[in-house]
Design an enzyme around this catalytic site. Sequence first.
Site, PDB file in Angstrom:
ATOM      1  N   ASN A   1     -12.682  -9.697  -2.099  1.00  0.00           N
ATOM      2  CA  ASN A   1     -11.629  -8.811  -2.623  1.00  0.00           C
ATOM      3  C   ASN A   1     -12.159  -7.553  -3.323  1.00  0.00           C
ATOM      4  OD1 ASN A   1     -12.516 -10.604  -4.602  1.00  0.00           O
ATOM      5  ND2 ASN A   1     -10.524 -10.726  -5.615  1.00  0.00           N
TER       6      ASN A   1
ATOM      7  N   GLU B   1     -16.777 -18.487 -11.372  1.00  0.00           N
ATOM      8  CA  GLU B   1     -15.605 -17.659 -11.666  1.00  0.00           C
ATOM      9  C   GLU B   1     -14.629 -17.909 -10.530  1.00  0.00           C
ATOM     10  OE1 GLU B   1     -15.010 -15.821 -14.262  1.00  0.00           O
ATOM     11  OE2 GLU B   1     -16.966 -15.488 -15.165  1.00  0.00           O
TER      12      GLU B   1
ATOM     13  N   CYS C   1      -8.162 -11.858  -8.594  1.00  0.00           N
ATOM     14  CA  CYS C   1      -8.116 -13.165  -9.268  1.00  0.00           C
ATOM     15  C   CYS C   1      -7.227 -13.083 -10.490  1.00  0.00           C
ATOM     16  CB  CYS C   1      -9.519 -13.623  -9.626  1.00  0.00           C
ATOM     17  SG  CYS C   1     -10.462 -12.397 -10.545  1.00  0.00           S
TER      18      CYS C   1
ATOM     19  N   GLU D   1     -18.718 -14.658 -17.477  1.00  0.00           N
ATOM     20  CA  GLU D   1     -19.560 -13.499 -17.157  1.00  0.00           C
ATOM     21  C   GLU D   1     -19.086 -12.332 -17.993  1.00  0.00           C
ATOM     22  OE1 GLU D   1     -21.740 -13.524 -13.193  1.00  0.00           O
ATOM     23  OE2 GLU D   1     -19.757 -12.731 -12.843  1.00  0.00           O
TER      24      GLU D   1
HETATM   25  P1  NAD Z   1     -14.258 -18.530  -0.976  1.00  0.00           P
HETATM   26  O1  NAD Z   1     -14.476 -19.534  -2.029  1.00  0.00           O
HETATM   27  O2  NAD Z   1     -13.710 -18.964   0.317  1.00  0.00           O
HETATM   28  O3  NAD Z   1     -15.609 -17.746  -0.638  1.00  0.00           O
HETATM   29  C1  NAD Z   1     -16.375 -17.086  -1.621  1.00  0.00           C
HETATM   30  C2  NAD Z   1     -17.816 -17.003  -1.170  1.00  0.00           C
HETATM   31  O4  NAD Z   1     -18.346 -18.330  -1.093  1.00  0.00           O
HETATM   32  C3  NAD Z   1     -18.030 -16.395   0.209  1.00  0.00           C
HETATM   33  O5  NAD Z   1     -19.182 -15.574   0.170  1.00  0.00           O
HETATM   34  C4  NAD Z   1     -18.265 -17.614   1.086  1.00  0.00           C
HETATM   35  O6  NAD Z   1     -19.021 -17.345   2.242  1.00  0.00           O
HETATM   36  C5  NAD Z   1     -19.022 -18.516   0.151  1.00  0.00           C
HETATM   37  N1  NAD Z   1     -18.962 -19.953   0.473  1.00  0.00           N
HETATM   38  C6  NAD Z   1     -18.049 -20.623   1.203  1.00  0.00           C
HETATM   39  N2  NAD Z   1     -18.341 -21.940   1.258  1.00  0.00           N
HETATM   40  C7  NAD Z   1     -19.454 -22.112   0.519  1.00  0.00           C
HETATM   41  C8  NAD Z   1     -20.222 -23.251   0.141  1.00  0.00           C
HETATM   42  N3  NAD Z   1     -19.912 -24.482   0.566  1.00  0.00           N
HETATM   43  N4  NAD Z   1     -21.287 -23.079  -0.669  1.00  0.00           N
HETATM   44  C9  NAD Z   1     -21.608 -21.850  -1.137  1.00  0.00           C
HETATM   45  N5  NAD Z   1     -20.926 -20.726  -0.803  1.00  0.00           N
HETATM   46  C10 NAD Z   1     -19.854 -20.848   0.006  1.00  0.00           C
HETATM   47  O7  NAD Z   1     -13.315 -17.431  -1.660  1.00  0.00           O
HETATM   48  P2  NAD Z   1     -12.676 -16.128  -0.987  1.00  0.00           P
HETATM   49  O8  NAD Z   1     -11.541 -16.546  -0.116  1.00  0.00           O
HETATM   50  O9  NAD Z   1     -13.758 -15.278  -0.438  1.00  0.00           O
HETATM   51  O10 NAD Z   1     -12.109 -15.364  -2.285  1.00  0.00           O
HETATM   52  C11 NAD Z   1     -10.865 -15.592  -2.838  1.00  0.00           C
HETATM   53  C12 NAD Z   1     -10.924 -16.515  -4.040  1.00  0.00           C
HETATM   54  O11 NAD Z   1     -11.849 -16.017  -5.006  1.00  0.00           O
HETATM   55  C13 NAD Z   1      -9.602 -16.612  -4.767  1.00  0.00           C
HETATM   56  O12 NAD Z   1      -9.356 -17.954  -5.131  1.00  0.00           O
HETATM   57  C14 NAD Z   1      -9.817 -15.768  -6.016  1.00  0.00           C
HETATM   58  O13 NAD Z   1      -8.963 -16.071  -7.086  1.00  0.00           O
HETATM   59  C15 NAD Z   1     -11.230 -16.061  -6.302  1.00  0.00           C
HETATM   60  N6  NAD Z   1     -11.794 -15.020  -7.173  1.00  0.00           N
HETATM   61  C16 NAD Z   1     -12.119 -15.315  -8.469  1.00  0.00           C
HETATM   62  C17 NAD Z   1     -12.609 -14.317  -9.315  1.00  0.00           C
HETATM   63  C18 NAD Z   1     -12.978 -14.578 -10.767  1.00  0.00           C
HETATM   64  O14 NAD Z   1     -13.682 -13.738 -11.357  1.00  0.00           O
HETATM   65  N7  NAD Z   1     -12.541 -15.653 -11.373  1.00  0.00           N
HETATM   66  C19 NAD Z   1     -12.744 -13.030  -8.831  1.00  0.00           C
HETATM   67  C20 NAD Z   1     -12.388 -12.759  -7.508  1.00  0.00           C
HETATM   68  C21 NAD Z   1     -11.920 -13.760  -6.691  1.00  0.00           C
END
Ligand code: NAD
Length: 469
Positions: free
Chosen positions: A144, A240, A274, A449
């Site tokens: 995002n 996060e 998020c 963070e």
């Molecule tokens: P996701 O969890 O599907 O993927 C995030 C990252 O993790 C990607 O780079 C992905 O390739 C990697 N990944 C996937 N499976 C993995 C595994 N088993 N081990 C290690 N890495 C792995 O999330 P997304 O769909 O890319 O992003 C959206 C989500 O992120 C939403 O839930 C959003 O709320 C959250 N988010 C949180 C914050 C925060 O600061 N709290 C900020 C932005 C987004």
Amino acid sequence: MVSFTMTINGEPTSAENTFPVINPATGEIFAHAPECSRAQLNAAMEAAQVAFVSWKKDVDARRQVLRDCAQVIRNHSDELADLTTREQGKPYQNALEEIGWMLRNIEDFAGLEIPFDVLQDDEDARIELHRKPYGVVAAIVPWNFPLMFAGWKFGQALLMGNTMVFKPSPYTPLATLRVGELLREVLPPGVINIVSGGNDLGAAMTAHPIPRKVTFTGSVATGRKVAQSAAADLKNVTLELGGNDPAIVLPDVNPQEVAEGLFWGAFMNTGQACIAIKRLYVHEDIYPQIVDAVAAQARKVRMGNGLDPDSQLGPLNNRMQFERVIDLVEDAKRAGARMVTGGQARAGNGYFFEPTIVTEISDGTRLVDEEQFGPALPIIPYRHIEDALERANDTHFGLGGSIWTNDIDQGYELAGQLECGTAWINNHMALSPYLQPLAGAKWSGVGHELGTKGLETYSCLQVIRRGKH
Ligand code: NAD
């Protein structure tokens, strides 16, 4: 098609296999990214481990290198914004803004003091508390805000003296790969290694024996897997994760004055933030006026291809997310909800979903209970503030929340009752990353963070005790 390389030990690194990157505004493939092999991941980890030996030594040199990094990125802002728009979907102006945040974060972190405490200094002993870098940090981010998260993690990890292996999301790898290419000019080899690949690459990073810390931003479901994987050899983990932020509007506000803030609090980045407002609780006395005023914002906002200068909102980033938003909105319709605006995908190419305001909906419906991460906002009336607070807190999430009122004292008191890491009054999403730690409560995160508190999470403590006799 332009080709992009990973950065491993300061060297441009292509891969045997590649994967496609789709422009979400058209639904078409517009580039390919290298798929990092396991041997290449090992090489990246080893390079980071070697680089750590000298990188950790001189904090002032690190500050200067971080500032140099920011300058190199700044010189290429237009190119990086263009790439971000094509792979992420957000309007070009917002992509430029994101790069501005990235630069600000890197430069602000470059200026932070590394905490150091003297716990006791008397005739008995001098006890000092030092913060030491972990060594190699594995960093994994979502799609995002790809460059903003890169800026956060680079700034904190590197200032503290760690080196990194960094993986962007497979949906948005390109601008980050390009940043890696640019930083080869100024970073010693191995300090930041940028690898690209799918979810299995992330899993291989968290299981790898070299990193001593994992910093992960993404969904709750993946966060659990990361924690499990890192537990095997007890790596330190920061997670996060997702949110389902409530905003509560009290009856004393002027609906016309708050509507724009509420709308953008929910729809910024097409709702893919998020800490966006994901549920809006409004006192029944002003409920119709707030619905009308927020819906008026939704009707006038211009959604389109981010490369069109008129666009204020882009598409959803990927097909999976697009289908998820459709699914949640259809579920709400089946439960009897009313679509005041939008309610459907836009005809034509790309992952566009109309800005959607939903009423006649309540808790217990998936669109309210789950994280929609898209442009569909449920607005729910309440009569008693205690009831609104209870519903706002009745969730496994706890990232952010906000209170909207003209009575700042009451807003302050109610903000303190929200069960979340950040509570805003008359705002949602405002961050000062060098000051304000971002910490998710409940399932929204482990650790935190940003700010000096966040910087510290990139370090382990060492006590040095000198006896005086
Ligand atoms: P996701 O969890 O599907 O993927 C995030 C990252 O993790 C990607 O780079 C992905 O390739 C990697 N990944 C996937 N499976 C993995 C595994 N088993 N081990 C290690 N890495 C792995 O999330 P997304 O769909 O890319 O992003 C959206 C989500 O992120 C939403 O839930 C959003 O709320 C959250 N988010 C949180 C914050 C925060 O600061 N709290 C900020 C932005 C987004």
